[in-house]
Design an enzyme around this catalytic site. Structure first.
Site, PDB file in Angstrom:
ATOM      1  N   ASP A 158       8.971  24.627  65.050  1.00 28.59           N
ATOM      2  CA  ASP A 158       9.636  24.639  63.626  1.00 28.59           C
ATOM      3  C   ASP A 158      10.637  25.956  63.315  1.00 28.59           C
ATOM      4  OD1 ASP A 158      10.232  23.414  61.283  1.00 28.59           O
ATOM      5  OD2 ASP A 158       8.475  23.487  60.384  1.00 28.59           O
TER       6      ASP A 158
ATOM      7  N   THR B 254      11.291  20.520  60.868  1.00 24.63           N
ATOM      8  CA  THR B 254      12.706  20.040  60.159  1.00 24.63           C
ATOM      9  C   THR B 254      13.757  20.996  60.013  1.00 24.63           C
ATOM     10  OG1 THR B 254      11.219  18.077  58.864  1.00 24.63           O
ATOM     11  CG2 THR B 254      13.393  18.531  57.917  1.00 24.63           C
TER      12      THR B 254
ATOM     13  N   GLU C  83       5.029  19.870  57.237  1.00 19.04           N
ATOM     14  CA  GLU C  83       5.313  20.929  58.146  1.00 19.04           C
ATOM     15  C   GLU C  83       3.866  21.794  58.294  1.00 19.04           C
ATOM     16  OE1 GLU C  83       9.885  21.697  57.950  1.00 19.04           O
ATOM     17  OE2 GLU C  83       8.762  22.982  56.712  1.00 19.04           O
TER      18      GLU C  83
HETATM   19  C1  5RP Z   1      12.166  22.770  56.003  1.00 16.34           C
HETATM   20  C2  5RP Z   1      11.866  24.085  56.561  1.00 16.34           C
HETATM   21  C3  5RP Z   1      13.065  24.609  57.552  1.00 16.34           C
HETATM   22  O1  5RP Z   1      12.011  25.079  58.480  1.00 16.34           O
HETATM   23  C4  5RP Z   1      13.512  26.019  56.847  1.00 16.34           C
HETATM   24  O2  5RP Z   1      14.093  25.477  55.689  1.00 16.34           O
HETATM   25  C5  5RP Z   1      14.657  26.655  57.822  1.00 16.34           C
HETATM   26  O3  5RP Z   1      15.851  25.789  58.146  1.00 16.34           O
HETATM   27  P1  5RP Z   1      16.993  25.727  58.821  1.00 16.34           P
HETATM   28  O4  5RP Z   1      16.553  25.897  60.241  1.00 16.34           O
HETATM   29  O5  5RP Z   1      17.856  24.730  58.587  1.00 16.34           O
HETATM   30  O6  5RP Z   1      17.586  27.256  58.520  1.00 16.34           O
HETATM   31  O7  5RP Z   1      10.974  24.683  56.215  1.00 16.34           O
HETATM   32  O8  5RP Z   1      11.285  22.419  55.158  1.00 16.34           O
END
Ligand code: 5RP
Length: 243
Positions: A87, A32, A109
């Site tokens: 991720d 996410t 996750e």
């Molecule tokens: C979500 C997460 C995301 O992978 C993390 O916050 C990085 O987000 P972004 O790609 O928007 O910087 O752990 O729970």
């Protein structure tokens, strides 16, 4: 977000996708966040390479994006094993340990990462840190019924904490897809990721933390002009196929 950071992330997504295609996953897990959204964009333009792949996701949001683009989305609860997981992350250290959960999705996750045979993370260069906690607090997901008791315990441990609140759309706390409240814990000076994880996870009502230890196989780090791939030696990693 600065344009060079976006370019860096996009480069990293493209390289990560090449690796995924080599691995030919039958079932692929997707996390996410904004980097993941970028990855799905790249993926949807090269979908002919992964025609047989079905997807499981760490949030309703990611499931929605994938299904709107016509990908096959499976229910995580009926998925027994995942071939490849992709991720983003908030912070990554030199041992490929991470802080995750900026999108309040760390619990699912972590389940996806744990159940996957190969875990790939995509970040930009600003997310590399010497010590975890340099820039981000550690998200801790808590059952709503346990909130007060967990807060008391965390305060007794001397931890600097705040409950994550929404800035628009609804007044009050951020609730995760797994219906937990997110407490952001600022790591103290003395901490080591493993110790803090152990202490916090031992409190009843804590569902999960955003400390990801030994859950990465490769990290694709995007820079404006290149991508570097960081790898963890295989022997240290938990592998789903070793069940
Ligand atoms: C979500 C997460 C995301 O992978 C993390 O916050 C990085 O987000 P972004 O790609 O928007 O910087 O752990 O729970």
């Amino acid at each position: 977000m600065a344009s060079e950071v976006i370019v860096a992330r996009k480069r990293a997504c493209e390289e990560a996708l090449k690796r995924v295609v080599e691995l030919k996953p039958r079932i692929m897990g997707i996390g996410t966040g904004s980097t993941v959204e970028l990855f799905v964009e790249v993926l949807s333009k090269r979908r002919e390479n992964l025609r047989e792949t079905a997807y499981v996701c760490s949030s309703l949001h990611t499931c929605h994006i994938l299904s709107e683009k016509g990908f096959t989305v499976l229910h995580l609860g009926s998925t027994t094993s995942i071939d490849v997981y992709v991720d983003g992350a908030d912070e990554v250290d030199s041992e490929l340990n991470m802080i995750k959960g900026g999108g309040a999705a760390a619990t699912l996750e972590k389940i996806l990462a744990y159940g996957s045979k190969y875990r790939i993370y995509v970040i930009d260069y600003t997310k590399l840190v010497k010590k975890l906690g340099e820039k981000h607090a550690i998200p801790v997901e808590v059952l709503p019924e346990a909130l007060g008791i967990v807060l008391t315990r965390l305060r007794m441990l001397g931890l600097n904490i705040s409950i994550r609140t929404l800035t628009s759309g609804k007044y009050g706390f951020v609730m995760s897809d797994t219906r937990g409240v997110i407490i952001d814990v600022k790591p103290p000076n003395w901490w080591s990721p493993r110790d803090l994880e152990k202490v916090i996870r031992s409190i009843p009502g804590v569902v999960e933390t955003g400390l990801f230890i030994d859950l990465a196989d490769e990290v694709f780090v995007g820079y404006p002009d290149r991508v570097e791939v960081l790898r963890k030696p295989r022997k240290n990693n938990f592998r789903a196929e070793e069940f």
